[in-house]
Scaffold this motif. Structure first.
Motif, mmCIF file in Angstrom:
data_model
loop_
_atom_site.group_PDB
_atom_site.id
_atom_site.type_symbol
_atom_site.label_atom_id
_atom_site.label_comp_id
_atom_site.label_asym_id
_atom_site.label_seq_id
_atom_site.Cartn_x
_atom_site.Cartn_y
_atom_site.Cartn_z
ATOM 1 N N LYS A 852 -30.560 128.220 43.395
ATOM 2 C CA LYS A 852 -29.482 127.254 43.175
ATOM 3 C C LYS A 852 -28.403 127.444 44.229
ATOM 4 C CE LYS A 852 -26.279 125.381 39.751
ATOM 5 N NZ LYS A 852 -25.795 125.402 38.364
ATOM 6 N N LEU A 853 -28.009 126.333 44.855
ATOM 7 C CA LEU A 853 -26.958 126.344 45.866
ATOM 8 C C LEU A 853 -25.903 125.318 45.479
ATOM 9 C CD1 LEU A 853 -25.661 127.013 48.602
ATOM 10 C CD2 LEU A 853 -27.261 125.388 49.669
ATOM 11 N N THR A 854 -24.671 125.782 45.341
ATOM 12 C CA THR A 854 -23.549 124.904 45.017
ATOM 13 C C THR A 854 -22.536 124.956 46.153
ATOM 14 O OG1 THR A 854 -23.815 125.273 42.638
ATOM 15 C CG2 THR A 854 -21.697 124.408 43.380
ATOM 16 N N ILE A 855 -22.170 123.781 46.664
ATOM 17 C CA ILE A 855 -21.149 123.681 47.708
ATOM 18 C C ILE A 855 -20.088 122.726 47.199
ATOM 19 C CG2 ILE A 855 -20.664 123.100 50.105
ATOM 20 C CD1 ILE A 855 -23.626 123.546 50.715
ATOM 21 N N GLN A 856 -18.842 123.177 47.145
ATOM 22 C CA GLN A 856 -17.799 122.322 46.572
ATOM 23 C C GLN A 856 -16.471 122.489 47.322
ATOM 24 O OE1 GLN A 856 -18.448 123.633 42.601
ATOM 25 N NE2 GLN A 856 -16.956 125.302 42.694
ATOM 26 N N ARG A 857 -15.786 121.368 47.445
ATOM 27 C CA ARG A 857 -14.434 121.310 48.011
ATOM 28 C C ARG A 857 -14.350 121.877 49.428
ATOM 29 N NH1 ARG A 857 -10.303 123.945 44.124
ATOM 30 N NH2 ARG A 857 -11.872 125.577 43.990
ATOM 31 N N CYS A 858 -15.416 121.777 50.194
ATOM 32 C CA CYS A 858 -15.380 122.155 51.609
ATOM 33 C C CYS A 858 -15.165 120.862 52.404
ATOM 34 C CB CYS A 858 -16.668 122.862 52.019
ATOM 35 S SG CYS A 858 -16.945 124.414 51.148
ATOM 36 N N LYS A 859 -13.919 120.481 52.599
ATOM 37 C CA LYS A 859 -13.567 119.126 53.030
ATOM 38 C C LYS A 859 -13.951 118.812 54.470
ATOM 39 C CE LYS A 859 -8.852 120.766 53.961
ATOM 40 N NZ LYS A 859 -7.431 120.639 53.575
ATOM 41 N N LEU A 860 -14.165 119.845 55.312
ATOM 42 C CA LEU A 860 -14.500 119.597 56.709
ATOM 43 C C LEU A 860 -15.996 119.672 56.981
ATOM 44 C CD1 LEU A 860 -11.646 121.542 58.574
ATOM 45 C CD2 LEU A 860 -11.726 119.139 57.901
ATOM 46 N N LEU A 861 -16.767 120.022 55.970
ATOM 47 C CA LEU A 861 -18.214 120.140 56.161
ATOM 48 C C LEU A 861 -18.822 118.734 56.267
ATOM 49 C CD1 LEU A 861 -20.383 122.412 56.293
ATOM 50 C CD2 LEU A 861 -20.810 121.964 53.878
ATOM 51 N N GLU A 862 -19.513 118.483 57.362
ATOM 52 C CA GLU A 862 -20.005 117.134 57.628
ATOM 53 C C GLU A 862 -21.506 116.994 57.419
ATOM 54 O OE1 GLU A 862 -18.739 116.331 61.589
ATOM 55 O OE2 GLU A 862 -16.611 116.088 61.033
ATOM 56 N N ASN A 863 -22.232 118.131 57.357
ATOM 57 C CA ASN A 863 -23.683 118.072 57.235
ATOM 58 C C ASN A 863 -24.163 119.089 56.209
ATOM 59 O OD1 ASN A 863 -24.484 116.203 59.572
ATOM 60 N ND2 ASN A 863 -23.184 117.716 60.592
ATOM 61 N N VAL A 864 -25.343 118.829 55.677
ATOM 62 C CA VAL A 864 -25.958 119.830 54.798
ATOM 63 C C VAL A 864 -26.272 121.054 55.641
ATOM 64 C CG1 VAL A 864 -26.923 118.106 53.264
ATOM 65 C CG2 VAL A 864 -28.292 118.947 55.172
#
Length: 949
Positions: A852-864
């Motif tokens: 399981k991978l959770t990515i949240q509130r990383c506003k500058l991330l543009e790609n998976v």
């Protein structure tokens, strides 16, 4: 169960004699006689607990023994209470003090005379049951061979079922047939495990009779082991079947062979042949160990298949001396359960619409257990389908039906058999589950602490009582008597539950044995001497005029009325051990409890209680004080008098928003907390005042397993490191600084805590503490608001057993790289509010086990993450409050869509107005926001987030 009651009395008697308590003349003699008689009957009780199911006279005798043991326990506890009160009393000095001492002596003499008389009356009854005991021993001295197993005569019915009667076996059968026919040329063991009534024998017989299996294994034998087997008879049966399989006449000498000769014969017959041996209903490893050496590993592709109720037997047998496999037989899914139910209840017809609701309710109670579905639907088949009331009665009283309906006798015996096989101390633990309401998820540590408080846990050298309790729980899970409901990411049991029909069985047994009285809206009459009272839903059925003077435990579940002990129980209960008011609408601390000398467990969790009185210091036997999620923020200094306190839980989650740093409140602790030497769990201590003094005191608590600290300052770091070094048993450590930018200084630790499994740090770090990567036992690491300048992954990637990693504002760089072969056991990764993060790279071979991978509130991330396609075990990818542009890259026709196609579950969630909304990725196209309707994941997310924060 009577055996456990007798054991409790013998332990109390032993304690009295060991402490050389001053017993008045007559009392000692009666106590000595009682101990001797109870020791005589104790050995027989183990057998009697099982045999009583088939003999009414024995059942009456066991009940009499149990009642006597309960009465004796009460008398001994009252005597100990008298001694304690006399010891604590301050008589003063001078003539008035002398008069008070004289008055107490007279009063104690009267009380001791009364106790001696009560013991004498008990011993008179003990003499009577002693005479019956001798007669019963003679009656049953030849009954052991088949006791409690007469149901096995009907068990063979599972081997005679028509294919039309079989449901849900195609998939498991195909799997097992494949395991038998494929694999290595060496001998392999294939195990089938599941609770009683799951259909293990039926499944094994279908595999055994499969044409491909018959063709592949020319030599086959089916051996029923069961609990009452005699090893010689089992071997002899196997020899006879093997001779028949190879078409040779059985030699007459087989009848007179001893066990070694029989095993040698079996080995010689099988040595050069490919064989299949089925061992049906193996109960323990001793049975398997006694048989396995007679079955040669002959490099012919031979197989052994065994069925068992115990998962540890299945996995051990499959893994020892072979490369075998274990199959965990699951309950029938709802569709197949319904199909089987209708076949039996309606003779293959459809269920009438007016009965569907009732039938669905009954089916939910069966929980996919085939034997239960067949048995109960068989009872319903005799009911008039036009009479809704007849069907409703069965639905409302399944427990009574199981107990009293002859057609459900086999079901009851199959389910009871696992209970009867338990040792006496596990029987008490299992019956204790009857206190919980239907469908209640039972918290693991709550249950274990209750077991400890009740005295069910036997001390073992080198282990705490809680660790022994963990073993007990695991054994019940192994025996399929309990089910795991939820687990932590590192695999620990979080909550468990019990099958509804097993619950009905133990409620019946609890009632018969006066173990627990359950009080709910439609309750039966109370027993005369209630020992454990569990109130469900309402207080209206509590009768204030009923005496509960012998009550040992009191629980409330789902009660909405304000509980008042004086009003509910005006006569009181001075022998209470356990008081659990968790989640009740209690507003004030019940001051009456401070006079309960024997109280060991007090839970006011999730109540509205705000203060704890100073008189709590009178509870000298208290072991657990649970004030979690109450409104208590400070404890009186008298808490330091509770030297037996093992678990002190005082904290509250205050969830304002998911960005809130101060989401948890603890309590202010007194400077000399170090006197509480028995403490194992202490959460959460606020150390912002007299911080270093308090932290140094914590170093004295060398029994601590879990410690939680709040409002830590930078200058406290050196003292904290010094204390951590002394806490050699520490398994979980949670630390939070006094404010978001306050530095946590943990660089002074000279030797890392080797047993630390879980580490939670909330606050600023100048650098990652050097010792964290050196923790061999660490499975979970949470770094929040750390704001590290250097990439922490470089240092964390080689922690050998890390399973879960959470990084929230933990890193201020723009790039994270998961390098090849790093994080080898990581299963769950959360990256949250990494404000400068623009790029995530995953090299091939990194995080090979990630699920399981959770990515949240990383506003500058543009790609998976680049290389996410290498994460072949990834089951869930969750984005929370992430830019819509990123979401579009993984939508259909998005440039990164192909990289995530292998991931089964893909979610995008947004926090809106205090709750989670879950979106499909496709709905995010062109700025459209369409929350998924009725998605249970949304509720789960909200609950998880609140508990996590």
């Amino acid at each position: 169960m009577a055996e456990s009651s007798v054991c409790f009395v013998l332990e109390k008697l032993a304690s009295i004699f060991e402490k050389e308590v001053n017993l008045f003349r007559g009392v000692r003699e009666e106590a000595v006689y009682l101990r001797g008689e109870l020791e005589r009957v104790k050995a027989f009780l183990r057998t009697a607990d099982v045999l009583q199911e088939t003999d009414e006279e024995l059942k009456v005798w066991v009940r009499q023994v149990r009642d006597i043991a309960h009465e004796a326990e009460d008398v001994l506890d009252e005597f100990a209470l008298l001694q304690e009160h006399d010891h604590d009393r301050d008589h003063g000095y001078g003539i008035y003090g002398s008069l008070r001492r004289l008055g107490c002596c007279i009063k104690n003499a009267k009380a001791s005379y009364r106790i001696g008389s009560e013991l004498q009356a008990i011993n008179s009854r003990v003499k009577e049951i002693g005479e019956v005991h001798r007669r019963l021993c003679h009656k049953f001295n030849k009954a052991d061979d088949g006791a409690g197993n007469t149901w096995q005569d009907r068990r063979g019915d599972a081997l005679l079922l028509d294919k039309y009667d079989l449901v849900g076996l195609d998939e498991p059968k195909s799997q097992l047939v494949g395991w038998l026919l494929e694999g290595s040329s060496g001998r392999e063991v294939v195990s089938v495990a599941g609770m009683g009534g799951m259909g293990k024998t039926t499944l094994a017989k279908q595999v055994y009779d499969d044409p491909e299996v018959k063709k592949h294994f020319k030599v086959r034998a089916w051996i029923t082991v069961n609990r009452s087997f005699k090893f010689g008879d089992l071997l002899r049966d196997m020899v006879q079947q093997l001779f028949k399989a190879i078409r040779r006449q059985v030699p007459q000498m087989v009848t007179n062979m001893n066990n070694n000769q029989l095993k040698t014969t079996i080995k010689e017959l099988l040595q050069k042949r490919r064989y299949l041996i089925v061992l049906d209903d193996v109960w323990n490893l001793n049975e398997w160990n006694a048989i396995k050496y007679a079955l040669p590993n002959n490099d012919c592709g031979s197989r052994i298949m065994l069925t068992t109720r115990k998962s540890d037997v299945a996995t051990t047998a499959a893994g020892v001396l072979s490369e075998g496999k274990a199959y965990d037989l699951k309950p029938l899914p709802l569709s197949e359960s319904w199909d089987l139910f209708c076949r039996k209840a309606f003779q293959h017809n459809k269920c009438p619409p007016h009965l569907e609701e009732i039938c669905n309710y009954i089916l939910r109670k069966c929980e996919g257990l085939p034997l239960a579905i067949v048995a109960i639907s068989g009872v319903l088949a005799t009911k008039d389908i036009r009479r809704l009331d007849e069907w409703d009665v069965v639905a409302r009283s399944l427990g009574a039906e199981i107990e009293g309906n002859d057609k459900l006798n086999d079901l009851k015996k199959v389910l009871s058999l696992s209970f009867n096989d338990l040792p006496y101390f596990l029987k008490s633990c299992f019956l204790y589950l009857s206190i919980f309401p239907e469908d209640h998820l039972i918290e693991r540590m709550r249950l274990i602490r209750l077991w400890v408080a009740e005295g069910f846990i036997e001390a073992k050298e080198g282990k705490t009582l809680e660790e022994v309790g963990e073993d007990y729980l695991q054994e019940l899970l192994n025996r399929s008597l309990m089910q795991v409901a939820t687990t932590t990411p590192d695999g620990r049991v979080k909550t468990c539950r019990i099958h509804d029909l097993l619950r009905e069985i133990i409620i019946s047994k609890s009632r018969d044995q006066n173990f627990t009285t359950i009080l709910k809206e439609q309750s039966l009459q109370w027993s005369e001497r209630v020992r454990r009272l569990s109130i469900h839903g309402t207080l209206q059925n509590v009768h204030p005029n009923r005496s509960v003077s012998q009550l040992r435990s009191l629980f409330m579940f789902g009660v909405t009325e304000q509980p008042s002990i004086p009003r509910l129980f005006p006569s009181g209960f001075k022998l209470l051990n356990v008081l659990d008011f968790q989640n009740s609408p209690l507003e004030k601390f019940p001051v009456e409890v401070v006079d309960l000398y024997y109280l060991k467990y007090l839970s006011l969790r999730e109540t509205k209680v705000q203060t704890v009185p100073r008189s709590i210091g009178k509870l000298k036997n208290l072991e657990t004080l649970d004030l979690k999620h109450s409104k208590v923020k400070e404890l009186p200094v008298e808490i330091l008098k509770l030297h037996r306190l093992r678990h002190l839980l005082v904290y509250l989650h205050e969830f304002e928003s998911y960005e809130h740093f101060h989401s948890k409140n603890g309590f202010k602790v007194m400077p000399n907390i170090g006197v509480l030497q028995a403490l194992q769990k202490l959460c959460f201590v606020e150390v912002n005042q007299d911080g270093r003094t308090i932290i140094r005191e914590l170093g004295k608590l060398n029994q601590l397993r879990r410690l939680g600290l709040l409002k830590l300052r930078k200058e406290d770091g050196e003292a904290l490191c010094s204390s951590i070094e002394k806490l050699t048993n520490l398994c979980a450590l949670s630390i939070a600084s006094v404010k978001e930018d306050e530095i946590i200084d943990l660089q002074h630790l000279s030797s890392p805590p080797l047993f630390l499994q879980r580490l939670y740090m909330r606050g600023r770090l100048d650098a990652l503490p050097y010792w964290i990567p050196m923790l061999p036992s660490l499975v979970r690491l949470s770094l929040k608001w750390s704001k590290l300048k250097d990439d922490p992954l470089i240092y964390l990637q080689h922690i050998p057993n890390l399973v879960q990693l959470e990084l929230l504002q933990a890193f201020v760089g723009d790039r994270l790289c998961f390098r090849a072969y790093g994080f080898g056991k990581l299963k769950i990764l959360t990256l949250d509010k990494l404000d400068e993060l623009r790029c995530i790279e995953v090299e091939k071979g990194a995080m090979a086990c990630l699920e399981k991978l959770t990515i949240q509130r990383c506003k500058l991330l543009e790609n998976v993450p680049s290389g996410i396609e290498h994460l072949t075990e990834l089951k869930v990818l969750e984005f929370s409050n992430m830019p819509v542009d990123l979401m579009k890259t993984i939508c259909t026709d998005g440039k990164d869509n192909s990289k995530v196609l292998h991931i089964p579950e893909l979610y995008s969630t947004y926090w809106r107005e205090g709750g989670w909304e879950v979106y499909s990725i496709e709905s995010m196209m062109d700025g459209e926001y369409c929350p998924l309707p009725n998605n249970p994941f949304s509720d789960e997310l909200q609950t998880r987030w609140k508990s996590w924060k």
